[in-house]
Design an enzyme around this catalytic site. Structure first.
Site, PDB file in Angstrom:
ATOM      1  N   ARG A   1     -16.505   8.290  37.010  1.00 52.27           N
ATOM      2  CA  ARG A   1     -17.262   7.206  37.641  1.00 52.27           C
ATOM      3  C   ARG A   1     -16.968   5.845  37.022  1.00 52.27           C
ATOM      4  NH1 ARG A   1     -23.349   8.924  35.792  1.00 52.27           N
ATOM      5  NH2 ARG A   1     -23.918   7.362  37.331  1.00 52.27           N
TER       6      ARG A   1
ATOM      7  N   LEU B   1     -40.216  19.256  29.162  1.00 51.24           N
ATOM      8  CA  LEU B   1     -39.714  20.155  28.117  1.00 51.24           C
ATOM      9  C   LEU B   1     -38.818  21.246  28.683  1.00 51.24           C
ATOM     10  CD1 LEU B   1     -43.216  20.555  26.378  1.00 51.24           C
ATOM     11  CD2 LEU B   1     -41.371  19.028  25.647  1.00 51.24           C
ATOM     12  N   GLY B   2     -38.233  21.015  29.838  1.00 47.65           N
ATOM     13  CA  GLY B   2     -37.327  21.994  30.441  1.00 47.65           C
ATOM     14  C   GLY B   2     -38.031  23.309  30.715  1.00 47.65           C
TER      15      GLY B   2
ATOM     16  N   LYS C   1     -39.800  24.984  28.969  1.00 43.98           N
ATOM     17  CA  LYS C   1     -41.103  25.106  28.258  1.00 43.98           C
ATOM     18  C   LYS C   1     -42.196  24.356  29.009  1.00 43.98           C
ATOM     19  CE  LYS C   1     -39.218  26.848  24.332  1.00 43.98           C
ATOM     20  NZ  LYS C   1     -37.923  26.988  24.979  1.00 43.98           N
TER      21      LYS C   1
ATOM     22  N   ASP D   1     -35.456  15.515  38.355  1.00 40.20           N
ATOM     23  CA  ASP D   1     -35.712  14.524  39.411  1.00 40.20           C
ATOM     24  C   ASP D   1     -36.691  15.096  40.448  1.00 40.20           C
ATOM     25  OD1 ASP D   1     -33.807  12.883  38.178  1.00 40.20           O
ATOM     26  OD2 ASP D   1     -32.190  13.864  39.278  1.00 40.20           O
TER      27      ASP D   1
HETATM   28  O1  KDG Z   1     -30.644  14.102  37.178  1.00 40.10           O
HETATM   29  C1  KDG Z   1     -29.469  14.630  37.738  1.00 40.10           C
HETATM   30  C2  KDG Z   1     -28.403  13.632  37.549  1.00 40.10           C
HETATM   31  O2  KDG Z   1     -28.183  13.463  36.184  1.00 40.10           O
HETATM   32  C3  KDG Z   1     -27.097  14.003  38.164  1.00 40.10           C
HETATM   33  O3  KDG Z   1     -27.203  14.204  39.516  1.00 40.10           O
HETATM   34  C4  KDG Z   1     -26.030  12.979  37.908  1.00 40.10           C
HETATM   35  O4  KDG Z   1     -27.162  10.944  38.312  1.00 40.10           O
HETATM   36  C5  KDG Z   1     -26.498  11.618  37.585  1.00 40.10           C
HETATM   37  C6  KDG Z   1     -26.125  11.102  36.282  1.00 40.10           C
HETATM   38  O5  KDG Z   1     -25.874   9.911  36.227  1.00 40.10           O
HETATM   39  O6  KDG Z   1     -26.112  11.851  35.316  1.00 40.10           O
END
Ligand code: KDG
Length: 329
Positions: free
Chosen positions: A116, A236-237, A239, A269
């Site tokens: 990117r 916490l993923g 957790k 997200d």
């Molecule tokens: O939250 C998920 C994102 O991390 C992934 O889709 C990619 O947006 C992104 C990034 O910049 O890491």
């Protein structure tokens, strides 16, 4: 919410990069992967799509290349109901892409590889953020990813933040620190700390350690709440998550144990989107956390960040199956 003189058309807007995601169809190191599945993703867009699925009106400010991938992204966002009137096609830079490696070297986890640098979105600038558009929304959702892309991206985010702040719009901020982009923790810290004066902050222990080195989680959270933030959600993923509010209350949710984990990217997200949707529908923080955990759990069952983001009906069906159903008011 403050009156702006511009009629509110959108609930939430954001600014950030949307990319084409190439998700490895088979697990293991990418050099052995033969097939990739094409998805559209990016943290900000993921949250907006999640909110759209839950009945909110959203829009994004971004740039994509004037290429096939840029067209794919624009069509995809439009198809999901996100306003694309501020998506610019840039004919001098390509659309960013990234690859996902799954279940290697840690089963159950995914790794991202970005392509990117120099992308169209990395050229976002304050000129792309028009005041009228910001003021036509109820709130802005910002993340720590976009400011890491370039200095013009940083100033674009800062402009959206400042317009929102001075107009009394709600600001949501996810710290989302990507060290692959920042490389330097102190740069991440100094750049992102000003955005912590948001109304709702989403974060996680790793990011808190970068923002407030060596401070215990609770101390770092108090530090954010002292800046005027109303809710800090620490994810916490597997957790679960803890939400701390400005009245000193702590709310916890366990993560749902999911039998199928395809790809965990995007779960955070989806969590944020369901949390925000619930809070903005007037639910309690505890209810919001439950819906958020359900949304995050659903997303990990498929490849792609947004395909399994749920509607309210999906959320209730999911929670009923876990015998924890919450009835929507
Ligand atoms: O939250 C998920 C994102 O991390 C992934 O889709 C990619 O947006 C992104 C990034 O910049 O890491």
């Amino acid at each position: 919410m403050k009156q702006t003189g511009v009629s509110v058309k959108l609930d939430f807007i954001s600014v950030g990069e949307v990319m084409v995601q190439f998700n490895a169809v088979s697990p293991g190191p990418l050099r052995y992967v033969k097939y990739f599945e094409v998805h559209v993703a990016g943290s900000e867009a993921n949250m907006l799509i999640g909110l759209t699925k839950l009945g909110f009106k959203t829009g994004i400010v971004t740039r994509v290349g004037d290429d096939e991938f840029g067209k794919l992204i624009t069509n995809f966002l439009r198809g999901e109901g996100v306003d694309v009137s501020r998506v610019k096609l840039d004919d001098s830079a390509p659309t960013g892409i990234y690859f996902i490696q799954r279940h290697f070297p840690v089963p159950g986890e995914s790794t991202v590889f970005y392509y990117r640098h120099g992308s169209a979105a990395s050229r976002l600038s304050p000129d792309d953020v028009d005041e009228e558009y910001v003021l036509s929304s109820r709130g802005v959702i910002l993340t720590g990813i976009t400011p890491a892309l370039s200095s013009s991206c940083y100033t674009a985010v800062d402009k959206m933040y400042r317009i929102a702040k001075s107009s009394g719009l709600d600001i949501v901020f996810d710290t989302n620190i990507r060290m692959k982009l920042w490389r330097d923790a102190s740069k991440a810290r100094s750049s992102l700390t000003p955005f912590l004066q948001a109304k709702i902050v989403f974060t996680n222990p790793k990011d808190l350690e970068i923002l407030f080195p060596s401070q215990p989680i609770k101390e770092a959270v108090s530090n954010i709440l002292d800046r005027g933030c109303e809710i800090v959600v620490v994810k916490l993923g597997d957790k679960g998550a803890i939400a701390y509010d400005s009245k000193g209350n702590e709310h916890r949710v366990e993560a749902f144990k999911i039998p199928i984990v395809e790809d965990v990217i995007g779960a955070g997200d989806a969590f944020n989107a369901a949390f925000l949707a619930s809070v903005y529908r007037g639910m309690t923080v505890d209810q919001a956390l439950l819906y958020a955990a359900a949304a995050g759990a659903l997303v990990v069952t498929v490849r792609g960040d947004v395909e399994a983001q749920p509607s309210w009906r999906d959320l209730n069906a999911f929670l009923e199956s876990f015998k924890g159903g919450v009835v929507l008011r």
